[in-house]
Design an enzyme around this catalytic site. Structure first.
Site, short mmCIF file in Angstrom:
data_model
loop_
_atom_site.label_atom_id
_atom_site.label_comp_id
_atom_site.label_asym_id
_atom_site.label_seq_id
_atom_site.Cartn_x
_atom_site.Cartn_y
_atom_site.Cartn_z
N SER A 1 0.82 -1.22 0.00
CA SER A 1 0.00 0.00 0.00
C SER A 1 0.85 1.26 0.00
O SER A 1 0.32 2.37 0.00
CB SER A 1 -0.93 0.01 1.22
N ASN B 1 -2.01 -2.40 13.10
CA ASN B 1 -3.47 -2.28 13.07
C ASN B 1 -3.96 -1.03 13.81
O ASN B 1 -4.82 -0.31 13.32
CB ASN B 1 -4.12 -3.54 13.66
N THR C 1 -40.33 27.07 -9.70
CA THR C 1 -40.63 25.72 -9.22
C THR C 1 -40.91 24.92 -10.48
O THR C 1 -41.44 25.48 -11.46
CB THR C 1 -41.87 25.69 -8.28
N HIS C 2 -40.54 23.66 -10.49
CA HIS C 2 -40.66 22.84 -11.71
C HIS C 2 -39.88 23.46 -12.88
O HIS C 2 -40.23 23.22 -14.04
CB HIS C 2 -42.12 22.63 -12.11
N SER D 1 -14.13 25.79 -27.57
CA SER D 1 -14.31 24.56 -28.34
C SER D 1 -13.27 24.54 -29.44
O SER D 1 -12.93 25.58 -30.01
CB SER D 1 -15.71 24.53 -28.93
N LYS E 1 -17.83 29.32 -28.99
CA LYS E 1 -18.19 28.69 -27.72
C LYS E 1 -17.38 29.18 -26.52
O LYS E 1 -16.20 29.40 -26.61
CB LYS E 1 -18.00 27.17 -27.82
N ASN F 1 -17.49 27.53 -22.82
CA ASN F 1 -18.17 26.46 -22.08
C ASN F 1 -17.96 26.57 -20.57
O ASN F 1 -16.85 26.88 -20.12
CB ASN F 1 -17.66 25.09 -22.56
N GLU G 1 -19.51 22.32 -14.72
CA GLU G 1 -19.84 20.99 -15.26
C GLU G 1 -19.00 19.89 -14.60
O GLU G 1 -19.48 18.82 -14.27
CB GLU G 1 -19.63 20.96 -16.78
N TYR H 1 -9.27 -6.51 12.86
CA TYR H 1 -8.68 -5.99 11.63
C TYR H 1 -8.65 -7.06 10.55
O TYR H 1 -8.36 -8.23 10.80
CB TYR H 1 -7.25 -5.49 11.88
N GLN I 1 -7.19 -2.15 4.12
CA GLN I 1 -6.21 -1.38 3.36
C GLN I 1 -6.88 -0.66 2.19
O GLN I 1 -6.37 0.34 1.70
CB GLN I 1 -5.11 -2.32 2.86
N LYS J 1 -8.20 3.48 1.99
CA LYS J 1 -7.48 4.73 1.83
C LYS J 1 -7.74 5.45 0.52
O LYS J 1 -8.01 6.66 0.51
CB LYS J 1 -5.98 4.49 2.01
#
Ligand code: ARG
Length: 468
Positions: free
Chosen positions: A29, A116, A161-162, A283, A289, A291, A296, A323, A328, A331
């Site tokens: 690890s 442990n 709303t909606h 773009s 564009k 963006n 996003e 344990y 392991q 993490k």
């Protein structure tokens, strides 16, 4: 015993052949848990100090160990440390190096301890610090939102709303709705921190240790609020990591909702806001564009954090005490969750105070969709009409508006009086956008005066957090 026994392993004694090369890689690890080196060394220093106070280690031995560990920390920080996959994890890398540096006395460090309880201690120390950093960034974002809300306390936009125009609201009020979401997250992080900051060290492998250790000393040296009560639970518990990921999932869910609104509002169709150019990209094919990549991406990153929550829940499901090596696997999901939440909060904390606000477009949008229809109904109710009747009357007025392509405020008094003869010229105060928002003048309402009062409370809340 064969001479092939693994010479470099700290646990090689009972083995007759070296670890398979693939298994060595598979079980190691150190590639990711080396990130815990600072906490691992702090934990070892506290452990050695406590052992000396308890008379288990001599003062001289403890001193050599502490000095050696501090030097190792400097080496790691200066990039002078050779991490070895053969030594499996951060704990054995540091310990082996200690013995190289200070000689046989280094071999005494692991007295009364196991990896442990060591690893559980390291993760908790690490997560505690990361929660504090995350909370600070969260508060920076929240302070930015309060500033934005103050600046835009009177800016009128359609409330939805909606996703249909519902009633006019102030932009500042909308921003403070985000603030409230994040305030709950802040509370959850602090609550989670309480259960993170409990010390497993002293549980050793699972049953405790036969040395006369004093766990309260180690806990105090490491700044833990409490000591884990049961040694079996101490080494097997990962609830705190799951709780953190659950809290982080809510943070990301909230950020994804904010992100979604930023994406919608910065589109040509809404055009309510402008994102700073340095938070957007273009773009490669469409020259026009710009963006909204940052919102996003934040919206998209919520997915991996939810995934990590489910990973950890599944990791722990049905695990027998105490344990198991399964742990392991805790993490990487936890690390990635912490990184993702911190980066996402930072991106929003940097970007949101710099939003461009297109107040004219917001206002024009609020003038569409009969946003003040409820205000007309409330006006009729104040004149004595039951609300249900008023709802019906206004519904008819709206129908005329739809048929003739006009807002209620664009109709003449005579036209409106056809729906209810009691309507008089003061109706136009009610039908105005300013009148509509100003009327919602109570705790939690959208009136500019209420938004300003709410920003004052938000400032007080932020100040109180700094003091704690
Ligand atoms: N690398 C291990 C982990 O992350 C440390 C504890 C290993 N303990 C053991 N008995 N194999 O969980």
């Amino acid at each position: 015993m064969s001479d092939d026994k693994p010479a470099d392993k700290l646990w090689g004694g009972r083995f007759n052949e070296p670890t398979d090369a693939f298994v060595e890689d598979f079980t190691a690890s150190v590639g990711f848990d080396r990130r815990l080196y600072r906490q691992d060394i702090a934990g070892s220093i506290a452990h050695a100090t406590m052992l000396a106070r308890a008379g288990v280690l001599s003062e001289d031995d403890a001193k050599s160990i502490v000095t050696g560990l501090e030097a190792i920390r400097d080496d790691i920080e200066a990039g002078r440390f050779d991490w070895s996959v053969g030594l499996e994890d951060v704990h054995m890398n540091v310990e082996a190096r200690l013995t190289e540096r200070v000689g046989d006395v280094g071999k005494r460090l692991h007295t009364g301890r196991s990896r442990n309880d060591q690893v559980a201690t390291d993760i908790r120390l690490w997560l505690r610090d990361e929660i504090d950093i995350t909370c600070a960034t969260l508060r920076r974002l929240m302070a930015g939102l309060v500033g934005l809300a103050e600046r835009e306390a009177e800016t009128i936009m359609p409330g939805f709303t909606h996703l249909q125009v519902a009633q006019p609201v102030t932009f500042g009020h909308h921003v403070l709705a985000w603030f409230e979401m994040l305030k709950r997250d802040h509370g959850r992080l602090l609550d989670c921190r309480k259960r993170v900051n409990v010390m497993p060290l002293g549980a050793a492998a699972l049953a405790g240790t036969s040395y006369p250790i004093d766990r309260t000393v180690t806990a105090e040296l490491l700044g833990f609020d409490d000591v884990a009560e049961n040694s079996l639970d101490a080494v097997s518990d990962r609830d705190f990591a799951i709780e953190y990921c659950a809290t982080a999932s809510l943070v990301m869910m909230h950020l994804s909702r904010i992100a979604e609104e930023l994406v919608l509002w910065s589109s040509a169709q809404f055009d309510f806001i402008t994102l700073p150019d340095r938070f957007c990209t273009g773009s490669s094919i469409m020259p026009q564009k710009k963006n909204p990549d940052v919102p996003e991406l934040v919206r998209g990153k919520s997915g991996r954090v939810y995934g990590h929550l489910v990973s950890l829940l599944t990791l722990m499901k049905s695990q027998p005490l105490a344990y198991n090596k399964d742990n392991q696997e805790d993490k990487e999901p936890l690390f990635d969750t912490v990184d993702t939440v911190k980066d996402s909060l930072r991106a929003f904390a940097d970007m949101l105070p710099e939003l461009g606000i297109n107040a004219e477009r917001m206002r024009a949008a609020a003038r569409q969709g009969f946003a003040t229809a409820t205000d007309l109904a409330d006006y009729l109710v104040r004149q004595g009409m039951p609300f249900r009747d008023a709802h019906e009357v206004v519904g008819k007025a709206v129908r005329l508006g739809v048929e003739s392509g006009r807002d209620l405020a664009d109709m003449t008094l005579e036209e409106l009086q056809r729906f209810s003869p009691t309507i008089s010229a003061d109706v136009f105060d009610v039908l105005s956008l300013e009148g509509s928002v100003a009327a919602r003048d109570h705790l939690g309402g959208t009136a500019p005066a209420q938004v300003r009062a709410a920003t004052q409370r938000a400032h007080a809340w932020l100040d109180a957090q700094q003091e704690e």
